[in-house]
Design a protein around this motif. Structure first.
Motif, PDB file in Angstrom:
ATOM      1  N   ILE A   1       0.837  -1.202   0.000  1.00  0.00           N
ATOM      2  CA  ILE A   1       0.000   0.000   0.000  1.00  0.00           C
ATOM      3  C   ILE A   1       0.868   1.247   0.000  1.00  0.00           C
ATOM      4  N   TYR A   2       1.908   1.249   0.811  1.00  0.00           N
ATOM      5  CA  TYR A   2       2.791   2.419   0.859  1.00  0.00           C
ATOM      6  C   TYR A   2       3.462   2.644  -0.499  1.00  0.00           C
ATOM      7  N   ILE A   3       3.978   1.588  -1.105  1.00  0.00           N
ATOM      8  CA  ILE A   3       4.662   1.709  -2.400  1.00  0.00           C
ATOM      9  C   ILE A   3       3.688   2.208  -3.465  1.00  0.00           C
ATOM     10  N   ILE A   4       2.503   1.608  -3.541  1.00  0.00           N
ATOM     11  CA  ILE A   4       1.512   2.025  -4.532  1.00  0.00           C
ATOM     12  C   ILE A   4       1.116   3.486  -4.328  1.00  0.00           C
ATOM     13  N   SER A   5       1.002   3.903  -3.079  1.00  0.00           N
ATOM     14  CA  SER A   5       0.568   5.280  -2.804  1.00  0.00           C
ATOM     15  C   SER A   5       1.600   6.313  -3.240  1.00  0.00           C
ATOM     16  N   GLN A   6       2.857   5.910  -3.377  1.00  0.00           N
ATOM     17  CA  GLN A   6       3.921   6.832  -3.761  1.00  0.00           C
ATOM     18  C   GLN A   6       4.115   6.939  -5.271  1.00  0.00           C
ATOM     19  N   LEU A   7       3.556   5.993  -6.033  1.00  0.00           N
ATOM     20  CA  LEU A   7       3.760   5.960  -7.477  1.00  0.00           C
ATOM     21  C   LEU A   7       2.849   6.958  -8.191  1.00  0.00           C
ATOM     22  N   LYS A   8       3.434   7.761  -9.044  1.00  0.00           N
ATOM     23  CA  LYS A   8       2.684   8.730  -9.847  1.00  0.00           C
ATOM     24  C   LYS A   8       3.210   8.659 -11.281  1.00  0.00           C
ATOM     25  N   HIS A   9       2.467   7.996 -12.149  1.00  0.00           N
ATOM     26  CA  HIS A   9       2.894   7.838 -13.537  1.00  0.00           C
ATOM     27  C   HIS A   9       1.652   7.560 -14.379  1.00  0.00           C
ATOM     28  N   PRO A  10       1.575   8.069 -15.618  1.00  0.00           N
ATOM     29  CA  PRO A  10       0.380   7.858 -16.444  1.00  0.00           C
ATOM     30  C   PRO A  10       0.124   6.388 -16.814  1.00  0.00           C
ATOM     31  N   ASN A  11       1.145   5.523 -16.723  1.00  0.00           N
ATOM     32  CA  ASN A  11       0.974   4.114 -17.080  1.00  0.00           C
ATOM     33  C   ASN A  11       0.789   3.207 -15.867  1.00  0.00           C
ATOM     34  N   ILE A  12       0.623   3.787 -14.686  1.00  0.00           N
ATOM     35  CA  ILE A  12       0.413   3.014 -13.464  1.00  0.00           C
ATOM     36  C   ILE A  12      -0.948   3.393 -12.892  1.00  0.00           C
ATOM     37  N   VAL A  13      -1.700   2.385 -12.480  1.00  0.00           N
ATOM     38  CA  VAL A  13      -3.024   2.610 -11.915  1.00  0.00           C
ATOM     39  C   VAL A  13      -2.908   3.534 -10.706  1.00  0.00           C
ATOM     40  N   ARG A  14      -3.809   4.504 -10.628  1.00  0.00           N
ATOM     41  CA  ARG A  14      -3.779   5.514  -9.566  1.00  0.00           C
ATOM     42  C   ARG A  14      -4.323   4.952  -8.252  1.00  0.00           C
ATOM     43  N   PHE A  15      -3.553   5.101  -7.195  1.00  0.00           N
ATOM     44  CA  PHE A  15      -3.979   4.738  -5.848  1.00  0.00           C
ATOM     45  C   PHE A  15      -4.892   5.837  -5.320  1.00  0.00           C
ATOM     46  N   ILE A  16      -6.046   5.456  -4.791  1.00  0.00           N
ATOM     47  CA  ILE A  16      -6.973   6.444  -4.236  1.00  0.00           C
ATOM     48  C   ILE A  16      -6.915   6.418  -2.711  1.00  0.00           C
ATOM     49  N   ARG A  17      -7.116   5.249  -2.144  1.00  0.00           N
ATOM     50  CA  ARG A  17      -7.040   5.107  -0.686  1.00  0.00           C
ATOM     51  C   ARG A  17      -7.096   3.640  -0.307  1.00  0.00           C
ATOM     52  N   ALA A  18      -6.926   3.362   0.973  1.00  0.00           N
ATOM     53  CA  ALA A  18      -7.022   2.001   1.488  1.00  0.00           C
ATOM     54  C   ALA A  18      -7.739   2.041   2.830  1.00  0.00           C
ATOM     55  N   PHE A  19      -8.445   0.950   3.146  1.00  0.00           N
ATOM     56  CA  PHE A  19      -9.117   0.851   4.428  1.00  0.00           C
ATOM     57  C   PHE A  19      -9.284  -0.617   4.801  1.00  0.00           C
ATOM     58  N   VAL A  20      -9.538  -0.873   6.078  1.00  0.00           N
ATOM     59  CA  VAL A  20      -9.726  -2.232   6.587  1.00  0.00           C
ATOM     60  C   VAL A  20     -11.201  -2.423   6.896  1.00  0.00           C
ATOM     61  N   PHE A  21     -11.742  -3.596   6.506  1.00  0.00           N
ATOM     62  CA  PHE A  21     -13.142  -3.929   6.785  1.00  0.00           C
ATOM     63  C   PHE A  21     -13.269  -5.434   6.900  1.00  0.00           C
TER      64      PHE A  21
END
Length: 84
Positions: free
Chosen positions: A56-76
């Motif tokens: 989650i931390y790694i995905i949240s730091q990635l910003k590139h037009p060819n990488i899926v955008r991270f919006i948020r994460a939660f536990v349920f």
């Protein structure tokens, strides 16, 4: 089925595997409709949860037009949900 967030409404299952499923969801925030994917991972082992927090931390730091955008994460309900 409830994803765990009242603003997310599951439409269908896009895929699944050993650890969980990915759902296509309608997201309604501030009156705006948007389609998002929710990666729902069942956590049965504490070591897996630590690995997921790293992902989650790694995905949240990635910003590139060819990488899926991270919006948020939660536990349920013993699952980690990553909204992409």
């Amino acid at each position: 089925m409830s994803i765990g967030d009242s603003s997310l409404h599951p439409v269908c299952v896009l895929g699944g595997g050993r650890f969980g499923h990915v759902y296509l969801c309608k997201s309604i925030l501030n009156g705006v409709l948007e389609y998002v994917c929710v990666k729902r991972i069942q956590v049965r082992q504490p070591k897996l949860e630590i690995k997921m927090m790293d992902e989650i931390y790694i995905i949240s730091q990635l910003k590139h037009p060819n990488i899926v955008r991270f919006i948020r994460a939660f536990v349920f309900e013993s699952s980690i949900n990553i909204v992409l």
